[in-house]
Enzyme design. Structure first.
Site, short mmCIF file in Angstrom:
data_model
loop_
_atom_site.label_atom_id
_atom_site.label_comp_id
_atom_site.label_asym_id
_atom_site.label_seq_id
_atom_site.Cartn_x
_atom_site.Cartn_y
_atom_site.Cartn_z
N HIS A 126 0.87 -1.21 0.00
CA HIS A 126 0.00 0.00 0.00
C HIS A 126 0.89 1.24 0.00
CE1 HIS A 126 -3.85 2.13 1.43
NE2 HIS A 126 -2.94 3.08 1.21
N LYS A 138 -9.37 0.01 -5.90
CA LYS A 138 -9.42 0.65 -4.58
C LYS A 138 -10.76 1.32 -4.34
CE LYS A 138 -7.84 2.27 -0.69
NZ LYS A 138 -6.67 3.01 -0.29
N HIS A 156 -10.55 1.25 1.69
CA HIS A 156 -10.34 2.24 2.76
C HIS A 156 -11.56 2.11 3.66
CE1 HIS A 156 -8.77 6.07 4.52
NE2 HIS A 156 -9.99 6.01 5.04
N ASP A 162 1.30 2.59 3.55
CA ASP A 162 0.48 3.80 3.39
C ASP A 162 1.35 5.05 3.46
OD1 ASP A 162 -1.82 5.20 2.81
OD2 ASP A 162 -2.58 5.18 4.85
N HIS A 214 1.53 5.43 -1.59
CA HIS A 214 1.19 6.63 -2.36
C HIS A 214 2.46 7.21 -2.95
CE1 HIS A 214 -2.95 6.77 -0.84
NE2 HIS A 214 -2.41 6.24 0.25
N HIS A 237 -4.77 -0.75 5.82
CA HIS A 237 -4.31 0.02 7.00
C HIS A 237 -5.27 -0.06 8.18
CE1 HIS A 237 -6.98 2.89 5.08
NE2 HIS A 237 -6.10 3.29 4.21
O1 DOR Z 1 -3.42 9.46 5.74
C1 DOR Z 1 -3.75 9.17 4.60
N1 DOR Z 1 -3.16 9.74 3.52
N2 DOR Z 1 -4.73 8.29 4.43
C2 DOR Z 1 -5.23 8.03 3.22
O2 DOR Z 1 -6.14 7.24 3.15
C3 DOR Z 1 -4.75 8.75 2.03
C4 DOR Z 1 -3.40 9.24 2.21
C5 DOR Z 1 -2.96 10.25 1.16
O3 DOR Z 1 -3.17 10.01 -0.03
O4 DOR Z 1 -2.38 11.28 1.53
ZN ZN Z 2 -3.42 5.04 1.56
#
Ligand code: DOR
Ligand code: ZN
Length: 346
Positions: free
Chosen positions: A14, A102, A139, A250, A16, A177
């Site tokens: 997971h 997702k 999520h 995450d 970003h 998460h």
């Molecule tokens: O804390 C988070 N940041 N939770 C999420 O679900 C998305 C993520 C983000 O893309 O910044």
């Molecule tokens: Zn995430």
């Protein structure tokens, strides 16, 4: 006392990565540690088609520094919307590069405004995912403003996730998460189709960390950190050897100015030390013998992908995390900035 540990190269289930210069700034941290990562699709605009996922994948591969060119594979995902069609799901599966879809409940988190308003609108897409064996990555928080922010995961289980997995018994689901004992219990008791990822920051911090000596924007993420008893349940799940639980950082970079803000963004950046942080958790729990399965085996097995064949070595050695990292013309404050970590990649 153990001083080094060699692991099958881990994966991040997971992540970003963002896009453009921001992606170029953060990608090397992940690619130098992990063989593969599930790439979240919450860009602006979101990755809603296979063509967009293919193009994003090409941009990620092009952004890899020369020494990491051949060693890292981005595993792409689609962003589920009220309008995702079954034919798009079939295209995604046939592409071979999309490994999950997702579900962001609309309004639940960063860039989720295009997310799902009512899961009933997605039944045809979910049927198709079940049929072609493409996992749903969830999520798991309700967005109902009447529900306390610390209860949103638990209420999501009752209102959304339980009915979903009852209705789609062959759909593979990753509860992303997880942050509560309720989620741990739910996943353990669910069928083999249901698994969960656990972040390093939810294993290391409880909700006191958000308010320690003042408001701490760099400890704000979603789902929000929970009380200590929930953190203990997560540690038991991660270190317990159950194949339903695996790593997913995450790691979510936001610029310093967007975090240190009257309306600061949700997200904690951990990619700079992701595997080191998991090692610290497992070491503190006297469970280093369970680390490799959690970070290198359980996720691959659930995603029905081969386990990695090369290895990494971690040494027990103190090092100090940078106070800030560069981030596309701004700064990025990494998790544990300026603090000492106890495990280091050899
Ligand atoms: O804390 C988070 N940041 N939770 C999420 O679900 C998305 C993520 C983000 O893309 O910044
Ligand atoms: Zn995430």
């Amino acid at each position: 006392m153990i001083h080094t540990i060699t692991l099958t190269r881990p994966d991040d289930w997971h992540l970003h990565l963002r896009d453009g210069d921001q992606m170029r700034a953060v990608l090397p941290y992940t690619a130098s540690r992990f063989a593969r990562a599930i790439i979240m699709p919450n860009l602006r605009p979101p990755i809603v088609t296979t063509d967009m996922a293919l193009a994003y994948r090409t941009r990620i591969l092009a952004a890899l520094p020369p020494d990491l060119q051949s060693g890292f594979e981005p595993l792409m995902t689609l962003y589920l919307t009220d309008h995702t069609s079954p034919s798009e799901i079939i295209r995604a599966k046939e592409s071979g590069i999309v490994h999950g879809v997702k579900l962001y409940p609309a309004g639940a988190t960063t860039h989720s405004d295009a997310g799902v308003t009512d899961l009933a609108r997605c039944h045809a897409a979910l049927e198709a995912m079940q049929k072609v064996n493409l996992p749903l990555l969830v999520h798991g928080e309700v967005t109902d403003p009447a529900v306390d922010v610390f209860d949103r995961e638990k209420v999501f289980i009752d209102r959304v996730l339980s009915p979903l997995i009852w209705h789609f018994q062959n759909l593979r689901v990753v509860f992303e998460h997880i942050t509560t004992r309720d989620a741990v219990t739910f996943v353990k008791e669910a069928s083999r189709q249901v698994a969960a990822s656990i972040t390093a920051h939810h294993l290391l911090l409880n909700r006191n960390a958000i308010f320690q000596g003042g408001i701490r924007p760099h400890h704000f993420c979603l789902p929000v950190l929970k009380r200590e008893s929930h953190r203990q349940a997560l540690i038991e799940a991660a270190t317990g050897g159950n194949p339903k639980f695996f790593s997913g950082t995450d790691s979510a970079p936001h610029s310093q100015s967007n975090k240190e803000n009257a309306c600061g963004c949700a997200g904690i950046f951990t990619a700079h030390a992701a595997i080191e942080l998991y090692a610290q958790v497992f070491d503190q729990a006297n469970a280093l013998d369970k680390l490799e399965a959690f970070v290198s085996f359980h996720g691959a097995d659930f995603y029905q992908l081969p386990r990695n064949r090369d290895h990494i070595t971690l040494g027990k050695e103190n090092w100090i995390v940078s106070e800030r990292l560069t981030f596309a013309g701004d700064s990025l404050i990494p998790f544990c900035a300026g603090e000492i970590l106890t495990w280091k990649i050899a």
